[in-house]
Motif scaffolding. Structure first.
Motif, short mmCIF file in Angstrom:
data_model
loop_
_atom_site.label_atom_id
_atom_site.label_comp_id
_atom_site.label_asym_id
_atom_site.label_seq_id
_atom_site.Cartn_x
_atom_site.Cartn_y
_atom_site.Cartn_z
N VAL A 1 4.98 -1.24 -22.32
CA VAL A 1 5.15 -0.44 -23.54
C VAL A 1 5.35 1.03 -23.18
O VAL A 1 6.08 1.75 -23.86
CB VAL A 1 3.95 -0.62 -24.48
CG1 VAL A 1 4.06 0.30 -25.69
CG2 VAL A 1 3.84 -2.07 -24.94
N MET B 1 -1.75 1.75 -24.98
CA MET B 1 -0.33 1.47 -24.88
C MET B 1 0.27 2.06 -23.60
O MET B 1 1.15 1.46 -22.98
CB MET B 1 0.42 2.00 -26.10
CG MET B 1 0.13 1.23 -27.39
SD MET B 1 0.65 -0.49 -27.28
CE MET B 1 1.02 -0.85 -29.01
N ALA C 1 -0.33 -1.92 -21.62
CA ALA C 1 0.21 -2.81 -22.66
C ALA C 1 1.61 -3.28 -22.28
O ALA C 1 2.39 -2.56 -21.65
CB ALA C 1 0.24 -2.09 -24.00
N LEU D 1 -2.11 -7.00 -24.82
CA LEU D 1 -3.06 -5.91 -24.56
C LEU D 1 -4.18 -6.44 -23.68
O LEU D 1 -5.14 -7.04 -24.17
CB LEU D 1 -3.63 -5.36 -25.87
CG LEU D 1 -2.62 -4.84 -26.89
CD1 LEU D 1 -3.31 -4.50 -28.20
CD2 LEU D 1 -1.87 -3.63 -26.35
#
Length: 421
Positions: free
Chosen positions: A186, A221, A225, A248
């Protein structure tokens, strides 16, 4: 005992089938070639049928998909769930990787049918350049492959709130699974859209009929992630989020939003229904924990367990799984006397961060009734609590994050039942 079909029967050159199996299938197999797929269909309703000496008859031809032996029948349970859960049969599995078709599932409004060619991931909000990514475009980014567990925050609730002796590991703690995931970080996508300095949260939204959404701290994030499109070497299966889901590591499963369609960068949490009416943890004193994202250290003995039975006295391997959302498992202890004494188990394959870890302890059973327990410790020093310790902190019915030590009772005849915890 049913006699096999004679060798000069149409199927006799490839398989011996019991007359009972033939009756159950309405005689439809007469004259049919027994491919692995057809054999699999037959064995759903009949006991496996094999030749007396498999070395003296030709085997079945290959098929377009590999199939399990009809003697191996692990299954998710329950089935036909559109709002609820199906559990992984841990007591029938080996190693740490959960087969994709046996990965637990939690649905809020069924499994959507999504055309991957039409599905997109939109990233917008507090960004410099909003973008929409197709699946093919996501695959053009550098890929990341990691092994992580996912655990539903409600895992273990049934066994905690209503323990029964005939609960198997699948029912006790079947809402966790462990896979090798492949996708794009991410953080890479956030760099592509340019998150603004005041961005502190990201809202993830799914494309199912429930339109489930969760708020994720920006730091998570950026740390680890993933947006994943593959699991255990193949594309995600529909029940696991096809074509893409959020992953996650170490966070509760509902935050790993399936069928991901939108990531909105914000400066505050959304406070969605999944963050208010659900997924908060009542604690003693009339309060509740909110945003309790990280899964606690935990372990589960998978063998011996219900419905298994120890056939005789002597050496037996106490095996199971341990995991933690805070990093690596550092130690697992096993008690074979109800917690009076503890022994360090081995971790045969070591421990990966935020992944299932196998443990094993060799136990010389003397034939007397006893209780088996396991207790995990992670690299932060967190120790899996006893039921009494857990209850003092979380109360009798916390709703989520059940992590107390589990017990398995062994009777003098070798019968194993769930002992609570």
């Amino acid at each position: 005992m049913d006699a096999p079909l004679p060798d000069d029967s149409p199927a006799g050159s490839e398989r011996h089938i019991s007359r009972r199996a033939l009756v159950r299938t309405g005689g439809l197999l007469a004259g049919a070639a027994l491919t692995p797929s057809l054999l699999s269909a037959v064995t759903q309703t009949a006991e496996p049928a094999v030749p007396i000496d498999p070395s003296r008859v030709p085997g079945a031809p290959s098929d377009s998909l590999g199939t399990r032996s009809p003697f191996e029948t692990p299954r998710l349970s329950p089935v036909n769930v559109t709002s609820g859960s199906t559990w992984t049969p841990h007591h029938e599995l080996h190693g740490t990787i959960t087969p994709a078709d046996l990965h637990f599932q939690r649905h809020h409004n069924g499994i959507p049918a999504i055309d991957p060619a039409k599905h997109t991931l939109t990233m917008h909000g507090l960004v410099n350049k909003p973008l929409e990514f197709s699946l093919d475009e996501l695959k053009r980014f550098p890929s990341v492959t990691r092994t992580y567990f996912i655990e539903c925050s409600g895992n273990g609730g049934r066994a905690w709130n209503n323990p029964k002796p005939d609960m198997s590991p699948q029912v006790v703690d079947g809402l966790t699974s462990n896979s090798e995931w492949t996708g794009v970080a991410v953080s890479t996508l956030l760099r592509a859209v340019g998150a603004k300095p005041n961005a502190s949260w990201v809202v993830a939204e799914g494309n199912d009929a429930a339109v489930l959404s969760r708020s994720v701290p920006m730091q998570k994030m950026l740390d680890d992630a993933l947006v994943v499109y593959a699991q255990n070497g193949e594309a995600l299966r529909p029940g696991n989020g096809y074509p893409i889901r959020l992953l996650l590591p170490g966070y509760e499963g509902n935050m790993c939003v399936k069928w991901l369609r939108r990531l909105e960068v914000t400066d505050q949490p959304l406070m969605s229904r999944e963050e208010t009416s659900k997924y908060t943890d009542p604690i003693p004193g009339g309060k509740a924990r909110q945003f309790s994202f990280t899964m606690d250290v935990k372990s589960l003995i998978t063998s011996p367990s219900y419905p298994g039975k120890l056939a005789e006295r002597g050496w037996h391997a106490v095996r199971g799984l341990a995991w933690t959302g805070r990093g690596r498992i550092s130690r697992v202890d096993v008690s074979t006397d109800g917690g009076r004494t503890w022994h360090m188990a081995s971790l045969p394959n070591g421990a990966l961060p935020m992944a299932h870890t196998r443990f094993e302890y060799l136990w010389n059973w003397d034939g007397r009734s006893t209780r088996l327990l396991s207790r995990a410790v992670d690299e932060t020093g967190a120790v899996q609590p006893t039921a009494d310790e857990y209850r003092r902190v979380r109360g009798d019915a916390p709703g989520y994050h059940y992590s107390a030590i589990r017990a398995w009772d062994v009777a003098s005849d070798g019968t194993v039942t769930f002992g609570g915890g």
